[in-house]
Design a protein around this motif. Structure first.
Motif, PDB file in Angstrom:
ATOM      1  N   ILE A 241       0.851  -1.231  -0.189  1.00  0.00           N
ATOM      2  CA  ILE A 241      -0.028  -0.068  -0.039  1.00  0.00           C
ATOM      3  C   ILE A 241       0.922   1.219   0.042  1.00  0.00           C
ATOM      4  N   VAL A 242       0.544   2.166  -1.080  1.00  0.00           N
ATOM      5  CA  VAL A 242       1.723   3.346  -1.148  1.00  0.00           C
ATOM      6  C   VAL A 242       0.761   4.500  -0.509  1.00  0.00           C
ATOM      7  N   GLU A 243      -0.422   4.679  -0.510  1.00  0.00           N
ATOM      8  CA  GLU A 243      -1.163   5.754   0.097  1.00  0.00           C
ATOM      9  C   GLU A 243      -2.708   5.264   0.630  1.00  0.00           C
ATOM     10  N   HIS A 256       1.205  10.647  -2.689  1.00  0.00           N
ATOM     11  CA  HIS A 256       2.221   9.801  -3.542  1.00  0.00           C
ATOM     12  C   HIS A 256       2.239  10.045  -5.061  1.00  0.00           C
ATOM     13  N   PRO A 257       3.552  10.247  -5.866  1.00  0.00           N
ATOM     14  CA  PRO A 257       3.708  10.171  -7.109  1.00  0.00           C
ATOM     15  C   PRO A 257       2.828   9.329  -7.793  1.00  0.00           C
ATOM     16  N   TYR A 258       2.522   7.988  -7.308  1.00  0.00           N
ATOM     17  CA  TYR A 258       1.720   7.072  -8.150  1.00  0.00           C
ATOM     18  C   TYR A 258       0.287   7.700  -8.148  1.00  0.00           C
ATOM     19  N   THR A 259      -0.124   7.985  -6.924  1.00  0.00           N
ATOM     20  CA  THR A 259      -1.630   8.121  -6.796  1.00  0.00           C
ATOM     21  C   THR A 259      -1.913   9.467  -7.584  1.00  0.00           C
ATOM     22  N   ARG A 260      -0.920  10.459  -7.416  1.00  0.00           N
ATOM     23  CA  ARG A 260      -1.211  11.465  -8.517  1.00  0.00           C
ATOM     24  C   ARG A 260      -1.190  11.257  -9.939  1.00  0.00           C
TER      25      ARG A 260
END
Ligand SMILES: Nc1ncnc2c1ncn2[C@@H]1O[C@H](COP(=O)(O)OP(=O)(O)OP(=O)(O)O)[C@@H](O)[C@H]1O
Ligand SMILES: [Mg+2]
Length: 364
Positions: A241-243, A256-260
């Motif tokens: 889980i990253v965010e 998180h850059p991925y979520t963005r």
């Protein structure tokens, strides 16, 4: 008063032994779901969503070896660790299908073509609620009515091929709800349906959730569906889980850059609701022999050379209920974590000990 958790997944790993080595598609997943709440689990194809769900129910292939803890608050209000149960034993069978049920993406696969829909819905009723066949039938008919199947007496005796896709998905929901579960796991339940039917099924799930007061773990690629269905979101990337945070926060303030990237890919196409999340450049690496670095390193536009390629960040709380795993985030809590890891890397460098990742397995 805050609601209690119905389930807590703690440091879940799943290893798959393969000829070529060990694949670890789930690498330390943590999340919790409160009673009656909907958590959306989002992420690209192959990031480990389905394996995570199946680990909860103990229905992964036997070559998939889970570790960590999955604490479930059962019908007696006791906390039990589902991973400690024998996947074929009596204890998990009393949880699976009764206290926790699952809806799969492909209803055609979930039903056997050999038996009538009624028979298949009855199976769970007879197993968990009553041995009385007449009563079981009444319960099944009632739940079939509840999910909006018309003409239930006739439908009850029909076979899966006589149902349309949307109707079959309703029957699958009926089968999942017949025992009044406290947690429903819905793995892409509407992906195979066309958009109007999809909207109807989602609406139905929301109504039933209220009526049954159940929590839902909702797996999807589709951020439009998340916005509609979920109280909170957990964004998964390469088995972690990253965010995670409230759905409104994640939408308004993704960190998180991925979520963005995910949000950007939705906004770019004008917020079309059925768009899948494939517009971030690059692909998800295979979870085998991964270097000790942030899983998103190769695709990240905010990466810090010499740090993000040497250690994997932990989830850090940046505001109440909002957690993110990223060294590049400017929030003070993330920066404190970054400093700690940088210092550790420096120490390890100077003592020439082998460099460990952001976290040693087994600790939180
Ligand atoms: N039984 C298995 N044997 C070997 N590899 C597997 C097995 N099941 C899953 N995998 C691999 O584990 C990874 C995670 O799979 P998983 O099905 O959980 O992905 P997912 O996030 O649900 O993807 P999707 O959105 O496509 O459903 C993938 O790379 C997949 O190929
Ligand atoms: Mg899946």
């Amino acid at each position: 008063m805050e609601k209690e958790n119905i389930i807590e997944v703690k440091d879940l790993h799943v290893d798959i032994k393969m000829m070529e080595g060990t694949l670890t598609p789930v690498r330390g997943v943590n999340f919790e779901i409160k009673k009656g709440e909907t958590l959306g689990l989002v992420g690209e194809s192959g990031c480990g969503k389905s394996i995570t769900c199946k680990a909860i129910l103990g229905i992964n292939d036997k070559k998939c070896i889970p570790s960590g803890e999955i604490v479930f608050r059962n019908e007696d209000e006791n906390e039990v660790d589902l991973l400690k149960m024998d996947p074929k034993g009596k204890e998990i069978r009393n949880v699976r299908g009764k206290q926790i049920s699952m809806i799969f993406q492909e209803p055609m696969v979930a039903f056997s073509p050999m038996y009538t829909i009624g028979n298949q819905i009855n199976e769970a009723t007879l197993l968990h609620i009553t041995k009385d066949k007449k009563k079981a039938k009444e319960i099944s008919l009632e739940v079939m009515r509840k999910v909006g199947i018309a003409n239930v007496e006739k439908r009850y005796n029909q076979y899966p091929h006589e149902f349309s896709g949307g109707m079959l998905q309703r029957a699958l929901i009926a089968m999942a709800l017949v025992c009044n579960p406290k947690l429903l796991i819905a793995d892409e339940p509407t992906t195979a349906l066309d958009v109007t039917i999809q909207a109807q099924i989602l609406e139905l799930m929301k109504e039933l959730q209220k009526e049954f007061d159940m929590a839902i773990l909702f797996i999807t690629h589709d951020l439009g569906v998340v916005a509609k269905m979920c109280d909170r979101v957990a964004v998964m990337y390469l088995g972690r889980i990253v965010e995670t945070g409230d759905a409104t926060t994640i939408y308004a303030n993704p960190q998180h850059p991925y979520t963005r990237g995910l949000m950007g890919s939705v906004h770019k196409i004008g917020g079309r609701k059925d768009e899948r999340l494939f517009s971030i450049e690059g692909t998800v690496p295979l979870a085998m022999n991964l270097p000790k670095q942030c899983g998103f390193y190769d695709r990240c536009d905010a990466r810090i050379e010499g740090l993000c390629d040497k250690a994997e960040p932990e989830l850090v709380e940046i505001e109440k209920g909002h957690k993110i795993a990223c060294f590049a985030c400017q929030n003070a809590a993330c920066q404190a974590h970054r400093k700690e890891v940088e210092e550790r890397l420096k120490r390890e460098e100077s003592t020439k000990e082998p460099v460990e990742g952001g976290k040693k397995r087994g600790k939180r």
